[in-house]
Design an enzyme around this catalytic site. Structure first.
Site, short mmCIF file in Angstrom:
data_model
loop_
_atom_site.label_atom_id
_atom_site.label_comp_id
_atom_site.label_asym_id
_atom_site.label_seq_id
_atom_site.Cartn_x
_atom_site.Cartn_y
_atom_site.Cartn_z
N GLU D 61 0.82 -1.22 0.00
CA GLU D 61 0.00 0.00 0.00
C GLU D 61 0.85 1.26 0.00
O GLU D 61 0.52 2.24 -0.68
CB GLU D 61 -0.95 -0.01 1.20
N HIS D 130 -11.46 -4.01 10.15
CA HIS D 130 -11.94 -4.04 8.77
C HIS D 130 -13.17 -3.17 8.54
O HIS D 130 -13.87 -3.34 7.55
CB HIS D 130 -12.26 -5.48 8.35
C1 LIG Z 1 -2.54 -4.69 4.31
C2 LIG Z 1 -3.64 -5.46 3.69
N1 LIG Z 1 -3.89 -5.30 2.38
C3 LIG Z 1 -4.87 -6.01 1.79
C4 LIG Z 1 -5.62 -6.90 2.51
C5 LIG Z 1 -6.72 -7.72 1.82
N2 LIG Z 1 -6.39 -9.13 1.88
C6 LIG Z 1 -6.92 -9.96 2.79
S1 LIG Z 1 -6.32 -11.51 2.67
C7 LIG Z 1 -5.38 -11.10 1.34
C8 LIG Z 1 -4.57 -12.13 0.62
C9 LIG Z 1 -3.27 -12.39 1.21
O1 LIG Z 1 -2.68 -13.41 0.47
P1 LIG Z 1 -1.70 -14.42 1.14
O2 LIG Z 1 -0.75 -13.67 2.03
O3 LIG Z 1 -1.08 -15.22 0.08
O4 LIG Z 1 -2.60 -15.33 2.10
P2 LIG Z 1 -3.73 -16.38 1.68
O5 LIG Z 1 -5.03 -15.64 1.69
O6 LIG Z 1 -3.39 -16.94 0.37
O7 LIG Z 1 -3.72 -17.39 2.78
C10 LIG Z 1 -5.53 -9.76 1.02
C11 LIG Z 1 -4.84 -9.09 -0.07
C12 LIG Z 1 -5.36 -7.00 3.88
N3 LIG Z 1 -6.08 -7.80 4.68
N4 LIG Z 1 -4.36 -6.31 4.43
#
Ligand SMILES: Cc1ncc(C[n+]2csc(CCOP(=O)(O)OP(=O)(O)O)c2C)c(N)n1
Ligand SMILES: Cc1ncc(C[n+]2csc(CCOP(=O)(O)OP(=O)(O)O)c2C)c(N)n1
Ligand SMILES: [Mg+2]
Ligand SMILES: [Mg+2]
Lengths: 352, 323, 323, 352
Positions: D61, D130
């Site tokens: 971000e 959130h």
């Molecule tokens: C700082 C931030 N940016 C965006 C999000 C939205 N978000 C929630 S879960 C996620 C995916 C994260 O991917 P990963 O680290 O690969 O974990 P997975 O969901 O695959 O277990 C995102 C982008 C967030 N929660 N926090």
């Protein structure tokens, strides 16, 4: 035993005594053990308490805040120091989403006792990115406490309270206060978080000020006194929780209010003070209150551009006089002859 | 003049320019007329001159708190720079910015800002837009060793590599972040250049006090960027002679040793290259003295200009709040 | 029971526990009584069970948005977890947190929070304090592949390595961040494990769907941490079967293919290990069925408990605002 | 040609038309081209405009904000989207120190035309990290503009203005508004940034509301009407610059004020509105104004804990009735029978 020491010494003493009293207290921040020691506030600490408890850190404001949180929930009491509030903006996520919320969202299972010291305010040509006063950003966040000590006495007493508090406390220190002196007891003492201080009583108008603007307000009080107005000066000291009672009682008495804040005006601290007064003592207000604060644009660097940027005692006094329907004279706005406005006024030396 | 000689003269001229200006600032700063912090780059001229010399006039540079050298190496207007530091109306940012916010868009010097690391993604964004607009320009982003600890460094490298952007990251590793040595900030089990390489980026490490090495490496990097072959990272070892911020020497205050300083002092990038010009490239000393002399005059003129320029009217503070 | 067999049973039990709970949540979620987002980890059980099984009861775990598996693998209280997801007073966070904020301090599960990357430095901070207090405990920090793009990941690795902290970073690379595949987020010229290695950290990459491989690697890492030999990073390849958030399969919506899913489906970590128990380790199927059966009952009990538990009084919302 | 479309469609249409009109406009954000398309607001855009102009991005971000700034100063017009304001906290440094200041501190040499869309407010059990509504943090910063469209009409018109604006504009979209409908012209039009909208005129009391709270305020107006009170409802629409004139004129007329904001109360948007009114129409105020806003603690997750957390129409109406010295009846606070409070009210559908 009380003796006259400076604000920076008071802050160092507070940390020193807390570290002696509680081995869980530790200090970290960029430059904490370096030769400048954060304006002298941490000088000599590493020599005394060791590199395990007084630490320089990598340039990683966001992560180091998380590290402080993690250590705090394990019972440590970190003091994290930022040389400028502008740098701390990198850690807003950890401060707002994490530090402020872990106690609440885990239903009390974690405590996050930590202090984040941040330096605010102007200095020698620090300009737009090195001299902001962003207190209202923190004051808006439930779960945080926010203190802004003005005097050396309060600096020590409030910092000790903050270190001993079981919540995250943001401490904002205005650069120009480090050299101010005050009578400060040698022993440990606490100034309660959440209590404003009536510095000077008065009956005609209430001036509520934050941090450095308290000094300008005291000077304004003198100007007003010369003009037949008796002002009460309140140092807010804590923004969250805010001591609304002291403010309200004062305005109930005087019927008039000027708020002098080191930050920007719109959506700033001064707005909250006005709102609280309006909600609580509307019927006793004799005139509309005034806000004396930074104008709504960034801080320029050249001293030539700053003359009208930082409000001074005269501006506070003028606001008060206007409310009272009294004449505002040019003398109020006279520029000092002994210094440029980008240097602190050596006459603001205390004690208070 | 042969191309080789032209380049040699250019490299020396730029280094000399930086050194002369910075020494002049150090000399005049105690007058307290430059009322803003200054971060001098004396000792680091080779890394700055050599890398900017590899750029075209319309390529881009962005920098941080220690930007005088980058601004000058890119050809930034000297008068406007000094006037800015003096807080004058004729300054490159109208007095609003001071030493930490130099800018000269005429020569592609996008700007500088002192929040460590923050101009890196901004530079990447300029490169992105430039690529979209098919300008075929290169963005050179200057950064220090401290930045390698900051998340924004990695995020930016990741993106530059992912989007294959024409960016050259030039890291001047001068061993210190303010008064903090590397070992309290970064593990000794790796180098900064290794971090960049791990992002999949073409990455190099070299002596930043040898202006020809710097020029060669950055010229190759520029070629690569120009060919659309993505970003390059280069770490240059170098050393800042004076205090972190301000005009003085500070080897006495305890964070580094006089010995260490002396070792680097002997590797003075300007003096080394000057000797080389005379001994290896057979320049006539008078030729060099003339370059130096001419520039000294320019600096004196610029100081005069800056000092004599009017302060901005205080109402200028209200200009440009919104576009 | 031999030690080897004990471990084997433990690994299977934990995987089975995670799978059973998650399937139950998926089944019941459409009733709309669990009124918070859920991020199921079905498909990733081996990485979670294997790594937590290497920890002692008093070691620490911290996690992010997809934390059910970590919580259960660390031995978190099942009833309190389900009650939390159901928003009940008996929930592990009194209903304040929901699925994204599980906690069980009795088993060292420090907590979970869904801002991607944010619990990493908090975990590092716990490890720092734990080391200072000479507890000789290990902190295991779970993270996804998306986190490798975030600055806080690098900042935290830098610090953990610099301060030589007893941290194991377990990266479950399931190829997606929400609906975004790797190639729009990270350059294909490097792997995540390379990033960690560049920080000078002992770093490994392995098949995350083979629970024994996971257990072996993490056990070695735990030993290393316990001996004060600093942090370890491990990237496990794995795959999430169901949608990013919620109970459904979503191979139809277009961000990944049914084929890809089927390939991973065949590498079901639970089924693979189950076959191995029978075919290689000569377990009696009835033994396994009994484990499965017992746990199914426990889950049903826990669901009943959660459903029957009272909602918190709305005034509880005002509890614990300040400590 | 006007037709009824939803808020999310209006936002998509605004972006679509701006991208057609100006090739320098581009969109980026986590999940922007994914199947959910940020609540449908970016669905189909990548197919139409290509992966060069509609981009998914790494989870970074802070950096992506800097990238947007860098591209903006080169003449691009980025629209950066965050799925939640809580994530945008990672980018406060770039937003506050850089985006908001580059135009000013470089004396006008750079322009930073960019829009940062952020989603605020509650959803299905989103809980403490959130579902925040942190508008006052942005509203406090000079150099930013801050919009909070409530209706689909304003969503389109304000977003077009924001994209065409040469300054960084923060657009805050409340989750529960995406499904609201309104009559929206097909063609491009602009709603000026900095103008509030009087949604319903009234003479007894002024209700100034932000974003989703405007819908609750309209409902409150009905409740008040039934009780013999005629309220004026103003949708603030823009926080910075704030349309103080419309507010002041209304309060001059009614003499009474309730502010309903989606964020926290202390140091929040409602404080600024009260302060402005106090400074400008003190003498016309008939009673003390009220602030209806989130209480000063984080958002709990369980719906059982949220019943008293989010103020509803009844709370607004009650505040108004109290000011007017009228009885406050229990019916005002009746819980809906058709839904739990953690789901949007399907009756709030528009048009407005
Ligand atoms: C700082 C931030 N940016 C965006 C999000 C939205 N978000 C929630 S879960 C996620 C995916 C994260 O991917 P990963 O680290 O690969 O974990 P997975 O969901 O695959 O277990 C995102 C982008 C967030 N929660 N926090
Ligand atoms: C985010 C942030 N944190 C801290 C600082 C304070 N600071 C100013 S310069 C500096 C040193 C940076 O070191 P390096 O990147 O090595 O550059 P150098 O000064 O050596 O040229 C620091 C820490 C800052 N400006 N910004
Ligand atoms: Mg350095
Ligand atoms: Mg993933």
């Amino acid at each position: 035993m009380t003796r006259k020491i400076k604000y920076f010494e008071a802050l160092r003493e507070a940390q020193y005594q807390c570290m002696e009293a509680d081995k869980d207290v530790y200090i970290m921040g960029l430059g904490v053990p370096d030769p400048k020691g954060i304006f002298g506030t941490t000088t000599g600490m590493q020599e005394k308490f060791g590199a395990d408890r007084v630490m320089d850190i990598p340039l990683a404001e966001n992560t180091m805040t998380g590290v402080a949180i993690g250590s705090a929930l394990k019972g440590m009491r970190p003091i994290l120091t930022h040389q400028r509030v502008d740098f701390a903006l990198l850690s807003m996520e950890q401060i707002i989403n994490q530090a402020a919320k872990w106690h609440y969202m885990f239903h009390g299972l974690h405590k996050i006792p930590m202090v984040i010291r941040m330096i605010i305010g102007r200095g020698w040509g620090q300009g737009p990115q090195h001299s902001q006063s962003l207190q209202s950003l923190f004051a808006h966040i439930p779960g945080l406490k926010v203190i802004m000590p003005t005097t050396a006495y309060d600096a020590k007493g409030l910092l000790i309270s903050a270190i001993e508090d079981d919540n995250p406390v943001i401490s904002l220190e205005y650069r120009w206060l480090y050299g101010i002196s005050d009578s400060v007891p040698e022993e440990m003492y606490r100034v309660p978080i959440g209590k404003a201080r009536v510095l000077e009583e008065g009956k005609d108008i209430t001036i509520v000020a934050t941090s450095y603007m308290t000094l300008e307000s005291l000077r304004a009080r003198e100007m007003l006194q010369e003009r037949g107005v008796n002002a009460e000066v309140i140092d807010l000291r804590t923004l969250r929780p805010m001591d609304t009672e002291t403010i309200i009682n004062s305005v109930k008495k005087t019927g008039r209010l000027v708020v002098a804040d080191t930050g920007h005006k719109m959506f700033g601290v001064s707005a909250e003070v006005l709102a609280v007064v309006l909600e609580n003592t509307f019927e006793r207000l004799l005139n509309k209150p005034s806000r004396v604060a930074l104008p709504d644009y960034p801080a320029p660097t050249s001293p030539a551009l700053c003359d009208d940027y930082y409000p001074r005692a005269g501006h506070i006094a003028a606001a008060a006089l206007e409310q009272l329907g009294k004449a505002v004279d040019d003398k109020l706005f006279a520029l000092p002859t002994d210094r440029r406005l980008d240097q602190p006024d050596s006459k603001f030396e205390g004690p208070f | 003049m042969s191309h080789k000689k032209e380049v040699t003269v250019k490299l020396y001229s730029i280094m000399n320019r930086i050194r002369t200006v910075e020494e002049k600032i150090a000399e005049l700063y105690p007058e307290q007329e430059m009322r803003c912090p200054v971060h001098l780059c004396i000792g680091q001229e080779a890394a700055e001159a050599g890398s900017c010399a590899a750029l075209n006039d319309d390529d881009y540079v962005i920098s941080g708190h220690r930007s005088h050298g980058h601004y000058l190496a890119k050809g930034g207007d000297l008068k406007a720079m000094l006037a800015e530091i003096y807080g004058k109306e004729t300054g490159c940012a109208g007095g609003k910015g001071g030493s930490m916010h130099l800018i000269d868009l005429n020569v592609g010097f996008i700007g500088a800002a002192p929040i460590v690391g923050s101009t890196i993604p901004i530079g990447v964004g300029v490169a992105f837009a430039s690529k979209l607009k098919k300008e075929n320009r290169v963005m050179m982003i200057f950064l220090g060793d401290g930045v390698a600890e900051a998340g924004v460094f990695h995020e930016s490298l990741n993106l530059a590599q992912l989007w294959n952007l024409p960016v050259i990251f030039v890291c001047e590793n001068n061993l210190y972040s303010v008064y903090s040595p590397m070992h309290v900030r970064q593990p000794d089990t790796r180098r900064i250049v290794d971090l960049a390489a791990a992002h999949g980026m073409d990455s190099h490490y070299a002596d930043g006090n040898d202006v020809e090495v710097v020029y060669q490496l950055t010229s190759d990097a520029v070629k690569k960027c120009r060919n659309g072959q993505g970003p390059v990272f280069i770490e240059f070892s170098t050393y800042r002679w004076r205090e972190h911020c301000g005009p003085n020497f500070d080897n006495d205050i305890g964070y580094r040793t006089e010995d260490e300083y002396q070792v680097w002092r002997k590797r003075d990038p300007v003096a080394l290259f000057r000797s080389k010009l005379i001994n290896d490239y057979k320049f006539d000393e008078s030729e060099i003295v003339k370059i130096e002399h001419d520039f000294k005059d320019q600096v004196n003129d610029a100081v005069k200009f800056a000092k004599e320029s009017p302060f901005p009217d205080s109402s200028n503070a209200e200009l440009h709040i919104y576009a």
